[in-house]
Motif scaffolding. Structure first.
Motif, PDB file in Angstrom:
ATOM      1  N   UNK A  40       4.495   5.010  -3.262  1.00  0.00           N
ATOM      2  CA  UNK A  40       5.283   4.242  -4.223  1.00  0.00           C
ATOM      3  C   UNK A  40       4.438   3.072  -4.730  1.00  0.00           C
ATOM      4  N   UNK A  41       4.785   2.542  -5.897  1.00  0.00           N
ATOM      5  CA  UNK A  41       4.011   1.420  -6.444  1.00  0.00           C
ATOM      6  C   UNK A  41       3.952   0.246  -5.474  1.00  0.00           C
ATOM      7  N   UNK A  42       2.742  -0.241  -5.230  1.00  0.00           N
ATOM      8  CA  UNK A  42       2.558  -1.376  -4.352  1.00  0.00           C
ATOM      9  C   UNK A  42       2.644  -1.067  -2.877  1.00  0.00           C
ATOM     10  N   UNK A  43       2.769   0.207  -2.531  1.00  0.00           N
ATOM     11  CA  UNK A  43       2.896   0.580  -1.122  1.00  0.00           C
ATOM     12  C   UNK A  43       1.775   1.527  -0.713  1.00  0.00           C
ATOM     13  N   UNK A  44       1.583   1.649   0.589  1.00  0.00           N
ATOM     14  CA  UNK A  44       0.583   2.569   1.091  1.00  0.00           C
ATOM     15  C   UNK A  44       1.093   4.000   1.043  1.00  0.00           C
ATOM     16  N   UNK A  45       0.161   4.923   0.962  1.00  0.00           N
ATOM     17  CA  UNK A  45       0.531   6.338   1.016  1.00  0.00           C
ATOM     18  C   UNK A  45       1.061   6.643   2.417  1.00  0.00           C
ATOM     19  N   UNK A  46       2.169   7.396   2.459  1.00  0.00           N
ATOM     20  CA  UNK A  46       2.795   7.728   3.734  1.00  0.00           C
ATOM     21  C   UNK A  46       3.058   9.220   3.833  1.00  0.00           C
ATOM     22  N   UNK A  47       2.917   9.737   5.029  1.00  0.00           N
ATOM     23  CA  UNK A  47       3.229  11.139   5.266  1.00  0.00           C
ATOM     24  C   UNK A  47       4.736  11.272   5.438  1.00  0.00           C
ATOM     25  N   UNK A  48       5.324  12.226   4.744  1.00  0.00           N
ATOM     26  CA  UNK A  48       6.767  12.403   4.830  1.00  0.00           C
ATOM     27  C   UNK A  48       7.171  13.726   5.461  1.00  0.00           C
ATOM     28  N   UNK A  49       6.306  14.709   5.388  1.00  0.00           N
ATOM     29  CA  UNK A  49       6.637  16.008   5.976  1.00  0.00           C
ATOM     30  C   UNK A  49       5.363  16.788   6.230  1.00  0.00           C
ATOM     31  N   UNK A  87      16.885   6.464  -5.337  1.00  0.00           N
ATOM     32  CA  UNK A  87      15.879   5.707  -6.111  1.00  0.00           C
ATOM     33  C   UNK A  87      14.646   5.334  -5.285  1.00  0.00           C
ATOM     34  N   UNK A  88      14.843   5.115  -4.000  1.00  0.00           N
ATOM     35  CA  UNK A  88      13.692   4.752  -3.160  1.00  0.00           C
ATOM     36  C   UNK A  88      12.753   5.926  -2.886  1.00  0.00           C
ATOM     37  N   UNK A  89      13.131   7.115  -3.316  1.00  0.00           N
ATOM     38  CA  UNK A  89      12.229   8.269  -3.220  1.00  0.00           C
ATOM     39  C   UNK A  89      11.231   8.308  -4.381  1.00  0.00           C
ATOM     40  N   UNK A  90      11.397   7.418  -5.341  1.00  0.00           N
ATOM     41  CA  UNK A  90      10.489   7.373  -6.475  1.00  0.00           C
ATOM     42  C   UNK A  90       9.072   7.065  -6.006  1.00  0.00           C
ATOM     43  N   UNK A  91       8.147   7.945  -6.365  1.00  0.00           N
ATOM     44  CA  UNK A  91       6.759   7.808  -5.912  1.00  0.00           C
ATOM     45  C   UNK A  91       5.929   8.928  -6.523  1.00  0.00           C
ATOM     46  N   UNK A  92       4.629   8.826  -6.330  1.00  0.00           N
ATOM     47  CA  UNK A  92       3.741   9.951  -6.604  1.00  0.00           C
ATOM     48  C   UNK A  92       3.620  10.744  -5.311  1.00  0.00           C
ATOM     49  N   UNK A  93       3.851  12.032  -5.412  1.00  0.00           N
ATOM     50  CA  UNK A  93       3.841  12.900  -4.243  1.00  0.00           C
ATOM     51  C   UNK A  93       2.549  13.729  -4.226  1.00  0.00           C
ATOM     52  N   UNK A  94       1.917  13.760  -3.052  1.00  0.00           N
ATOM     53  CA  UNK A  94       0.658  14.466  -2.870  1.00  0.00           C
ATOM     54  C   UNK A  94       0.784  15.490  -1.745  1.00  0.00           C
ATOM     55  N   UNK A  95       0.170  16.631  -1.934  1.00  0.00           N
ATOM     56  CA  UNK A  95       0.059  17.575  -0.842  1.00  0.00           C
ATOM     57  C   UNK A  95      -1.330  17.431  -0.204  1.00  0.00           C
ATOM     58  N   UNK A  96      -1.387  17.736   1.062  1.00  0.00           N
ATOM     59  CA  UNK A  96      -2.653  17.745   1.789  1.00  0.00           C
ATOM     60  C   UNK A  96      -2.698  18.993   2.660  1.00  0.00           C
TER      61      UNK A  96
END
Length: 119
Positions: A40-49, A87-96
């Motif tokens: 999310x803007x201003x936040x660190x990338x986090x693993x969600x699943x 709304x708090x799910x708004x972010x750029x989502x990345x796969x790894x």
């Protein structure tokens, strides 16, 4: 050369659903774990699943019960079904993807897909 292509992001209203896909192509020998992250803007990338090669999933508390990760090994693809979006799910989502290719084992990242949850 390995490429990861993500799709499925977009704008959705609160309570809505989206399905993200991440397809890997190229000379891939094995795929170990697959995971989704978000930033999310201003936040660190986090693993969600994440999902292991055995199919066993793990979820961050923030998405548990709302998101489902799955994989199709025949298609080298990982999915993220997102429901009851907030709304708090708004972010750029990345796969790894943790891959083995001809010269060893390494992580590959997708290009990211924007998810915006807003009324």
């Amino acid at each position: 050369q390995v490429q990861l292509v993500e799709s499925g992001g977009g704008l959705v209203q609160p309570g809505g659903s989206l399905r993200l896909s991440c397809a890997a192509s190229g000379y891939i020998l094995s795929i170990y774990s697959m995971a989704w992250y978000r930033q999310a803007p201003g936040k660190q990338r986090e693993e969600i699943a994440s999902i292991a090669s055995s199919g066993s999933p793990n979820y961050a508390d923030a998405v548990k019960g709302r998101f489902t990760i799955s994989r199709d090994n025949a298609k080298n693809t990982v999915y993220l079904q997102m429901s009851n979006l907030k709304p708090e799910d708004t972010a750029v989502y990345y796969c790894k993807l943790d891959l083995r290719i001809w010269n060893g084992r390494t992580d590959y990242w997708g290009q990211g897909t924007q998810v915006t949850v807003s009324s």
